[in-house]
Scaffold this motif. Structure first.
Motif, PDB file in Angstrom:
ATOM      1  N   SER A   1      25.375  -1.464  25.897  1.00  0.00           N
ATOM      2  CA  SER A   1      24.659  -2.328  24.975  1.00  0.00           C
ATOM      3  C   SER A   1      24.828  -1.846  23.532  1.00  0.00           C
ATOM      4  N   ARG A   2      24.726  -0.515  23.347  1.00  0.00           N
ATOM      5  CA  ARG A   2      24.839   0.047  22.001  1.00  0.00           C
ATOM      6  C   ARG A   2      26.267  -0.107  21.466  1.00  0.00           C
TER       7      ARG A   2
ATOM      8  N   SER B   1      26.908  -3.379  20.082  1.00  0.00           N
ATOM      9  CA  SER B   1      26.374  -3.495  18.723  1.00  0.00           C
ATOM     10  C   SER B   1      27.370  -2.958  17.704  1.00  0.00           C
TER      11      SER B   1
ATOM     12  N   ASP C   1      22.452   8.040  18.724  1.00  0.00           N
ATOM     13  CA  ASP C   1      21.942   7.120  19.746  1.00  0.00           C
ATOM     14  C   ASP C   1      22.536   7.446  21.109  1.00  0.00           C
TER      15      ASP C   1
ATOM     16  N   LYS D   1      18.622  12.678  28.809  1.00  0.00           N
ATOM     17  CA  LYS D   1      17.368  13.397  28.586  1.00  0.00           C
ATOM     18  C   LYS D   1      17.400  14.722  29.317  1.00  0.00           C
TER      19      LYS D   1
ATOM     20  N   LYS E   1      25.866  -8.777  17.575  1.00  0.00           N
ATOM     21  CA  LYS E   1      25.010  -7.602  17.728  1.00  0.00           C
ATOM     22  C   LYS E   1      25.257  -6.632  16.583  1.00  0.00           C
ATOM     23  N   THR E   2      24.330  -5.740  16.391  1.00  0.00           N
ATOM     24  CA  THR E   2      24.510  -4.727  15.367  1.00  0.00           C
ATOM     25  C   THR E   2      23.794  -3.450  15.769  1.00  0.00           C
ATOM     26  N   GLY E   3      24.314  -2.346  15.258  1.00  0.00           N
ATOM     27  CA  GLY E   3      23.713  -1.058  15.578  1.00  0.00           C
ATOM     28  C   GLY E   3      22.328  -0.875  14.981  1.00  0.00           C
TER      29      GLY E   3
ATOM     30  N   LEU F   1      19.835  -2.807  15.345  1.00  0.00           N
ATOM     31  CA  LEU F   1      18.772  -3.321  16.202  1.00  0.00           C
ATOM     32  C   LEU F   1      18.836  -2.625  17.561  1.00  0.00           C
TER      33      LEU F   1
ATOM     34  N   GLY G   1      19.100  -4.000  22.742  1.00  0.00           N
ATOM     35  CA  GLY G   1      20.067  -5.042  23.072  1.00  0.00           C
ATOM     36  C   GLY G   1      19.910  -6.311  22.254  1.00  0.00           C
TER      37      GLY G   1
END
Lengths: 445, 293, 466
Positions: free
Chosen positions: A408-409, A412, A439, A445, C403-405, C407, C410
């Motif tokens: 997901s990251r 982005s 991130d 963890k 999308k962007t880092g 936010l 998801g």
């Protein structure tokens, strides 16, 4: 770490062996390795058959009535539903005690299968196909049963080491390897792209011809750049599938070179996001996997060609070979409350991933086998797309376990590459990489 | 003087009308363009030897063929089954929802009982919670009743009907406009509430009944989120929206674009025709609903 | 001033409630004290008194309700309800290769709540039962005639017709709407997510931790993302509502214009967007605007642009494109409504304005718009809240992309709260945060509705316009 090294070597060997098959003038050493691989593979297969027979004998003692009327549900991708149905018929002949079992095969795509099973394990399929990146998620949700100990050594020896490693979480094998073709390489149009060896060259020729160049930059694809410049990103997991550590060095000069290359590629007028041939339009080059070979072939026709990923010249003037993941598709068995049913599921999953079925699956739908013997067969070696993939596998790393948040990251980041990063300064990009790395580290963890 | 004035008025009006027509034609083109594209794509073959079936960068197919339509109906997929499922859901939902909405509207419009205003306010507040929130919960409730997967069709009908009472708004507004004196006259003559409801109100409520039924009928054709949740991977329980949405979104379906378009046309045509016939009632319903607020 | 009034009202309501409760308790006490043995036994066996008094219809109904509820509570519900405090403690184990599932937190919470509802229903029916007995005794005491079973039955279609009509709908809403909502509100206070997924893992109560997470503005917190998504949700709903509103009225006026022919044809063309299922039309339109879609393809081919317009890639452009496409969806609907309403405006208003020499624009601003705004005020409000939760348009067009880092969770730049919530439930199975977002959606929707509704000129006061 040692295991990883072994798997890299083995993949390289496998790549070399496939290279021979496609008729290019490979080095003698490669051929030697290939032969060696083939020999071990044959031996492995022999032991595997023995094990299977032994298990079958043991199973023969059980009263078949115990299995009658049991319902076993199988979820596979739409294009192998018919194939799987046929193979289940063969399975029933091979294991006559299961003649009274009701098998149902439903077309549920690999992504949906994992999502559904995680939502409600009890209602999910008993045997289901999924891509490797879903493994930890499924293990964490308790949706995968360990591979039957009776089959464990047979599965481990019959399949390529990298693939077996890919099916493991915390040292336990959770699924039966089905394919070893989850990677990407370059498809191109011979009439437009004359030299597929450099990224710059390909993009330039695409631009000149007014054709598109497709490459996704989400998590699975962007590592082609990062790993290419020598960065690393891996996660450590414990037995439960929890992520305990993250090894990442994206916030570095190497990472910056990779990111800037992505930005440069995205700024080309030929560039289009996406690595799915079915949705691609007017392309002369696309970075995609073997599963789309037929689609690309039907579009490009006689100009269809495949190659390993190109090299690129980074902003620091050095030349880098694009890397990537090599992964696999696995067949999983759901935990069962009924031991007899578990036995059926184990036997079925084992059967559907054995050498013959893998080879038959390759012939039917073109999925590249993970079984060493199947990989060594002439038909597989002669496949253009699989050869290109095998070439590429020499430069890739086996896909380990990544947390869901990573994908997901990374998506982005891909969004930013196409937009916000286009006019960003080096300082901004470094800061963005640092944030990205922070991130990624926070997911362990 | 007066003559020239009307003359210039006429000319003015003619010019205005001319621009009006230009604008309307332009608007029509914009509105129809996607459907035109959809229709054209549905006639493009997916047979690789003829033409490519995925997304392409031209509208008019090079060769017209009915391959996509044949594909839908020749049994290669469960399309007919999905279509039938959707139709069954739509018909039952439309039937039951209308009954429930009529009952609720009558009770709330004509009868005064303890908790009436509380009920109306409570339902209004409930409607402000997003529906997705409750999907997983509904899934497990239905699963307990055996109404998921193979039983998804009755399950979907049940959920839709069970919560339809909250959609009484437009219908109650309509009932409010029917003079109460009519009921009272009938009640003085000794008619029971039920008799008033069945023999007086319902016959007078034809437009609103058709409106409610039409809206309820159209809903299931769009439902892909909840329906896919409840079907839970059981192919034979999909509705058209769930099944066809995969053709566009899931990577397993390469080159299904034209088949999606054909499937979309087959879905859209009957619903559109039905809608066109009942458009009058729909307009009456939405206008009434809007004014009542 | 208004505040104190509201406060007083509230206080009164609370006082009313307690005085009512007190009265109720007193009445129950009196019923028991003054009641004969039939009534007293009825406190345990529902409907007993009615049965002995010959009213078997209501007696049996009450008894059946009691037996049914008790059976449900003790044979099914109690095993779940008793564990609701911890949400289960027995972990899933292995026996050999067989899996033995332990407690299922999800089902404990769900059926625990259902049982709680059943208990509340039980108490309510008990209360009705007591009241029925009291009434019957009073009737007998006063020497009047008890209603017959036939009367009871008939009343269901006359004086008690509301109960007949509403029983099923209300029960349906309770089980399939209220219960799930209460359930999800509870989930917001648990740690139910991908790492605590029943039946293999347990989840448990965590208090307000999830809410803290929503309002934490650090790097990993949801705060920043929540605010960004919320602002875009509000902005989107504003534009989507008002642009469609005004353009819809304009188109309606154009079609209604004297001298324009084929009115029905124009309307029919527009109305197709309502009739054709959105998953067909919007999925097609989203491909249309893609970088490699038809629009860019033709513009490039004709040489109008030399680089594809980034309709879905550039965040600002993506937002504009969504709003523009939504016009395509929204105008027909508004046009239909406006057509009906425009006809209702008294023609003499325009006549007198024309005599005063008003231009068409002045007439539009001074007559048409005030009338429309007045009449459709509440409708605009529901449109606005509807757009806040407009899942289809966003999800089918962009799925929240790009999308962007910047936010987390998801979320993409075009995600509304509702699509973000959807992604969290489906893609990440992060139910705990999804439930929190869901509650926030409710708070926003309800808040806006409440504020705006109080600002609107009263709908009933239609004289106000003339």
């Amino acid at each position: 770490m040692k295991k990883k090294l072994v798997s890299v070597l083995l993949t390289a060997a496998m790549g070399a062996s496939l290279l021979v098959g496609c008729g290019s003038d490979a080095a003698q050493t490669a051929q030697d390795t290939a032969e060696a691989v083939q020999e071990t593979a044959t031996e492995v297969a022999e032991t595997a058959t023995e094990v299977a027979e032994a298990v079958q004998e043991a199973a023969g003692d059980v009263d078949p009535a115990a299995y009658n009327g049991k319902e076993v549900k199988v979820w596979v991708a739409e294009n192998v539903v018919d194939f799987t149905n046929e193979q289940i018929e063969n399975f029933k002949t091979a294991y006559p005690q299961y003649a009274g079992v009701n098998f149902t095969v439903e077309p549920v795509g690999e992504g949906d299968a994992a999502g559904n099973i995680i939502t409600d394990v009890t209602a999910g399929a008993d045997v289901f196909g999924f891509a490797q990146d879903q493994l930890t998620r499924l293990v964490t949700a308790g949706a995968l049963e360990e591979v039957n100990p009776d089959y464990l050594s047979a599965v481990e020896t019959a399949n390529s080491a990298g693939v077996v490693e890919a099916g493991k979480v915390g040292g336990t094998l959770y699924a039966y390897p089905m394919t070893a073709d989850n990677g990407y390489f370059l498809y191109y149009d011979k009439s437009v792209v004359t030299d597929p060896s450099t990224l710059e060259g390909i993009v330039e020729q695409c631009e000149a011809a007014g054709k598109n160049f497709y490459m996704d930059m989400t998590g699975w694809y962007q590592v082609a750049f990062f790993f290419g410049t020598g960065c690393q990103l891996t996660y450590d997991t414990d037995d439960q599938g929890n992520f305990t550590g993250c090894n990442v060095d994206y916030a570095s000069d190497k990472g910056l070179v990779a990111l800037k290359e992505m930005i440069e590629l995205a700024s080309s007028s030929a560039y289009q996001a996406g690595s799915s041939a079915g949705d691609a339009v007017n392309y002369a080059a696309i970075i995609d996997g073997t599963w789309d070979a037929d689609t690309v072939k039907s579009v490009l026709g006689d100009n269809y060609a495949c190659a390993k990923l190109p090299t690129f010249t980074g902003s620091d003037g050095n030349t880098y070979q694009m890397s990537g993941f090599n992964g696999c598709k696995l067949l999983g068995v759901k935990p069962q409350e009924d031991e007899d049913k578990l036995q059926i599921c184990d036997d079925l999953a084992y059967y559907l991933t054995n050498e013959e079925v893998q080879l038959a699956r390759f012939n039917a739908v073109g999925w590249g086998p993970s079984n060493l013997n199947a990989q060594a067969s002439d038909a597989v070696k002669a496949n253009e797309a699989l050869s290109a993939l095998a070439d590429q596998f020499a430069f890739t790393i086996p896909q380990g376990n990544y947390p869901g948040d990573y994908w997901s990251r990374a998506e982005s980041l891909a969004g930013d590459v196409k937009d916000a990063f286009q006019k960003a300064s080096d300082e901004d990009l470094t800061a963005a990489l640092e944030a990205y790395q922070a991130d990624l580290e926070s997911y362990a963890k | 003087m007066a003559n020239t004035n009307t003359g210039s008025m006429k000319r003015k009006r003619a010019v205005g009308n001319f621009f009006g027509y230009v604008l309307l034609i332009l608007i029509s083109l914009i509105w129809l363009f996607p459907y035109f594209g959809l229709l054209m794509a549905s006639f493009r073959s997916f047979d690789a030897s003829i033409e490519y079936g995925g997304v392409v960068d031209y509208i008019i197919p090079h060769t017209f063929s009915l391959d996509n339509y044949k594909f839908l109906f020749n049994g290669q997929t469960n399309y007919v089954r999905w279509y039938a499922n959707t139709l069954i859901i739509s018909i039952f939902v439309s039937l039951f929802n209308t009954c429930i909405v009529l009952c609720v509207s009558y009770a709330l419009s004509r009868m005064r009982f303890a908790g009436r205003t509380f009920l109306m306010r409570f339902w209004l507040v409930l409607g402000m919670f997003p529906g997705f929130l409750t999907m997983i919960c509904l899934y497990f409730l239905l699963k307990q009743m055996g109404l998921t997967q193979a039983g998804a069709i009755p399950g979907l009908i049940l959920v839709s009907v069970a919560s339809s009472g909250m959609g009484y708004y437009v219908c109650k507004g309509y009932f409010d406009t029917i003079p109460k004196a009519l009921d009272e006259a009938a009640r003085i003559d000794g008619a029971s509430r039920a008799r008033v409801f069945f023999q007086m109100i319902i016959p007078m409520a034809k437009p609103i009944i058709i409106y409610t039924a039409l809206v309820a009928f159209m809903g299931p054709w769009c439902d892909y989120v909840f329906a896919s949740y409840i079907a839970f991977g059981h192919d034979a329980s999909y509705n058209v929206a769930v099944a066809m949405q995969r053709w566009m979104v899931v990577g397993d379906y390469q080159g299904y674009f034209t088949r999606f378009c054909a499937g979309g046309i087959v879905v859209a045509v009957p619903v559109t025709i039905l809608f066109m016939f009942l458009q009058k009632y729909y307009v009456e319903g939405v206008t009434g609903g809007a004014v009542k607020g | 001033m208004a505040n104190t009034k509201g406060g007083q009202k509230k206080k009164n309501a609370i006082a009313d409630f307690f005085s009512m409760l007190g009265k109720d308790l007193k009445e129950i006490g009196v019923t028991f004290k003054e009641g004969d043995f039939k009534t007293k036994i009825s406190f345990l066996i529902f409907g007993f008194g009615s049965l002995l008094r010959g009213l078997w219809l209501r007696g049996l109904t009450l008894l059946a309700a009691e037996c049914g509820l008790l059976y449900f509570i003790f044979s099914f519900g109690w095993s779940y309800f008793s564990k609701i405090g911890s949400l289960g403690t027995i972990a899933t184990t292995k026996q050999g290769r067989k899996t033995v599932y332990g407690d299922n937190s999800f089902l404990i919470l769900l059926f625990g709540l259902l049982t709680l509802f059943a208990v509340i229903a039980f108490i309510a029916i008990w209360r009705i039962n007591v009241r029925v007995n009291r009434n019957e005794e009073l009737i007998i005491k006063n020497g009047r005639k008890l209603p017959s079973n036939k009367d009871d039955f008939k009343s269901l279609f006359d004086s008690n017709f509301d109960k007949t009509l509403l029983a099923l709908p209300v029960a349906g809403v309770f089980v399939f709407t209220v219960l799930p909502i209460v359930f999800m509100i509870c989930v917001a206070f648990t740690n139910y997510d991908a790492n605590h997924q029943p039946p293999s893992n347990l989840f448990t109560w965590v208090g307000i931790e999830n809410f803290k997470n929503l309002f934490s503005f650090g790097t990993a917190g949801f705060g920043g993302t929540f605010v960004t998504v919320l602002i875009w949700t509000l902005v989107w709903a504003f534009f989507a509502t008002f642009i469609d509103y005004f353009l819809g009225i304009a188109v309606a006026m154009l079609i209604n214009k004297k001298g324009i022919k084929f009115k029905k044809l124009w309307r029919t063309i527009l109305v197709m967007t309502i009739a054709v299922p959105q998953f067909v039309s919007l999925l097609y339109v989203s491909k249309l605007f893609a970088n490699d879609g038809l629009i860019n393809g033709y513009l490039l081919k004709w040489g109008i642009i030399d680089q594809a317009i980034q309709f879905w890639v550039n965040p600002t452009l993506a937002k504009i494109t969504i709003i523009v496409v939504n016009i395509w969806i929204g105008i027909p609907y508004m046009m239909l409504i406006a057509t009906g309403l425009l006809m209702n405006i008294p023609e003499d208003l325009y006549e007198s304005a024309r005599i005063d020499g008003a231009t068409p624009w002045q007439m539009f601003v001074n007559i048409t718009m005030p009338y429309m705004l007045f009449v459709t005020g509440p409708f605009l409000l529901t449109q606005y809240t509807g757009n806040l939760n407009n899942f289809n348009v966003i999800f089918l067009l962009t799925q929240g992309q790009p999308k962007t880092g910047n936010l987390v969770g998801g979320a993409g730049r075009t995600d509304l709260l509702i699509t973000w919530l959807y992604k969290m439930t489906i893609n990440d199975t992060n139910y705990r945060m999804a439930a929190v977002i869901g509650i926030m959606v409710f708070v926003v929707t309800a808040g806006i509705s409440l504020v705006v509704y109080n600002l609107l000129p009263s709908v009933k006061d239609e004289e106000g316009f003339q």
